[in-house]
Write an enzyme that holds these catalytic residues in place. Sequence first.
Site, PDB file in Angstrom:
ATOM      1  N   LYS A 195      81.053 -34.736  28.186  1.00  0.00           N
ATOM      2  CA  LYS A 195      81.623 -33.465  27.719  1.00  0.00           C
ATOM      3  C   LYS A 195      81.367 -33.357  26.223  1.00  0.00           C
ATOM      4  O   LYS A 195      81.816 -34.209  25.447  1.00  0.00           O
ATOM      5  CB  LYS A 195      83.117 -33.419  28.016  1.00  0.00           C
ATOM      6  CG  LYS A 195      83.765 -32.132  27.511  1.00  0.00           C
ATOM      7  CD  LYS A 195      85.216 -32.030  27.913  1.00  0.00           C
ATOM      8  CE  LYS A 195      85.825 -30.767  27.333  1.00  0.00           C
ATOM      9  NZ  LYS A 195      87.243 -30.631  27.679  1.00  0.00           N
ATOM     10  N   LYS A 248      78.961 -31.168  30.779  1.00  0.00           N
ATOM     11  CA  LYS A 248      79.576 -29.920  30.339  1.00  0.00           C
ATOM     12  C   LYS A 248      79.313 -29.692  28.870  1.00  0.00           C
ATOM     13  O   LYS A 248      79.542 -30.607  28.094  1.00  0.00           O
ATOM     14  CB  LYS A 248      81.085 -30.004  30.596  1.00  0.00           C
ATOM     15  CG  LYS A 248      81.878 -28.845  30.050  1.00  0.00           C
ATOM     16  CD  LYS A 248      83.343 -29.091  30.237  1.00  0.00           C
ATOM     17  CE  LYS A 248      84.099 -27.962  29.567  1.00  0.00           C
ATOM     18  NZ  LYS A 248      85.507 -28.185  29.535  1.00  0.00           N
ATOM     19  N   TYR A 313      82.530 -19.487  36.445  1.00  0.00           N
ATOM     20  CA  TYR A 313      83.339 -18.266  36.558  1.00  0.00           C
ATOM     21  C   TYR A 313      82.553 -17.175  37.280  1.00  0.00           C
ATOM     22  O   TYR A 313      83.118 -16.176  37.693  1.00  0.00           O
ATOM     23  CB  TYR A 313      83.773 -17.779  35.168  1.00  0.00           C
ATOM     24  CG  TYR A 313      84.482 -18.867  34.386  1.00  0.00           C
ATOM     25  CD1 TYR A 313      85.835 -19.122  34.598  1.00  0.00           C
ATOM     26  CD2 TYR A 313      83.798 -19.673  33.473  1.00  0.00           C
ATOM     27  CE1 TYR A 313      86.484 -20.143  33.913  1.00  0.00           C
ATOM     28  CE2 TYR A 313      84.429 -20.696  32.790  1.00  0.00           C
ATOM     29  CZ  TYR A 313      85.775 -20.922  33.014  1.00  0.00           C
ATOM     30  OH  TYR A 313      86.405 -21.953  32.352  1.00  0.00           O
TER      31      TYR A 313
HETATM   32  C1  PBG Z   1      90.341 -28.932  28.219  1.00  0.00           C
HETATM   33  C2  PBG Z   1      89.163 -28.185  28.728  1.00  0.00           C
HETATM   34  C3  PBG Z   1      88.305 -27.316  28.022  1.00  0.00           C
HETATM   35  C4  PBG Z   1      87.445 -26.769  28.963  1.00  0.00           C
HETATM   36  C5  PBG Z   1      87.769 -27.334  30.192  1.00  0.00           C
HETATM   37  N1  PBG Z   1      88.823 -28.225  30.013  1.00  0.00           N
HETATM   38  C6  PBG Z   1      88.283 -26.876  26.619  1.00  0.00           C
HETATM   39  C7  PBG Z   1      88.126 -27.827  25.509  1.00  0.00           C
HETATM   40  O1  PBG Z   1      87.774 -28.995  25.665  1.00  0.00           O
HETATM   41  O2  PBG Z   1      88.408 -27.372  24.397  1.00  0.00           O
HETATM   42  C8  PBG Z   1      86.380 -25.738  28.681  1.00  0.00           C
HETATM   43  C9  PBG Z   1      86.016 -24.866  29.830  1.00  0.00           C
HETATM   44  C10 PBG Z   1      85.274 -23.636  29.465  1.00  0.00           C
HETATM   45  O3  PBG Z   1      84.932 -23.379  28.295  1.00  0.00           O
HETATM   46  O4  PBG Z   1      85.012 -22.860  30.387  1.00  0.00           O
HETATM   47  N2  PBG Z   1      90.086 -30.114  27.566  1.00  0.00           N
END
Ligand code: PBG
Length: 324
Positions: A195, A248, A313
């Site tokens: 991530k 991600k 989405y």
């Molecule tokens: C929470 C989380 C995030 C997303 C999914 N879980 C945001 C972040 O890390 O700030 C992002 C999902 C998206 O942008 O669609 N940690």
Amino acid sequence: MNHPYYRPRRLRRTAALRRLVRETELNVNDFLLPFFVVEGEGVKVPVESMPGVYRYSVDRLLEELAEVLELGLPGILLFGVTERKDPQGSEAWNKEGVVPRAVRAVKERYPQLVVATDVCLCSYTDHGHCGVVEGGKILNDPTLPLLSRVAVTHAEAGADLVAPSDMMDGRVSAIREALDAAGFTEVGIMAYSAKYASAFYGPFREAAESAPRFGDRRSYQMDPANAVEALWEVELDLEEGADIVMVKPALAYLDVIRQVKDTFNRPVAAYNVSGEYAMIKAAAKLGWLDEKAAVLEALTAIKRAGADVIISYHAREAARWLAE
Ligand code: PBG
């Protein structure tokens, strides 16, 4: 050779020929559709920066899911949004919190649907970080028992998959041990393994009210410049017991998806994040892109890169288009 002996265009001549040699085909079974759940009843509030995405109370969520099932989508990913925030994010493991209530209600009405839950603290902490904060630092090990508690709470409610998105080191094994100790050996872990600290989460943070109140997430989320490190993150999560590993965002990290798939050959999820969704929606609204074509192209690219599961989405609209 001036005479073109080899003519790749031969197989592109008709729609049926193109269909015959197509390498990648999107399928409704590829998708998980994310939902934001809020307190209250009868609530359906639009997320400004994500046209077509809403925050639903549990009752309205159930109404939405009728179409999700009808379209044949296999599952959903739930995010909780709440005003009840404190330094630890204790609302995240409240059994009567929005996510556990939503999971129980969904599982009761639609037991066949795969229900995955995001396991993190950022939308429950008053500082907006994904872990315990002390002296301006995000502490790793003290965060692990809290995340484990959240995961067990979601499992108790009936979640099929828990999806830790916090990026603390060692959280997959901590969660696995806690789930097993509580008897949830069959609940799977879909780990947000690679991530990245991405600018493409902007709209999500509006939707989930989860933006950090100070600093940023670069001390725990990955540097967008790194791919070798992503393989290490994935390797660790697999060793710790992750059932599905995730990359991600998706579109700016297709190379990482491909490397993860080729290196480990295990189920790979890719998260087509909020900012990626918003970009296409915004351009389509201005008439600058053909939305359907752009969305299907982007999703096909994610699958072509090696994703087995696409979290998007766009999933509902994509499912409608694929059924046409
Ligand atoms: C929470 C989380 C995030 C997303 C999914 N879980 C945001 C972040 O890390 O700030 C992002 C999902 C998206 O942008 O669609 N940690």
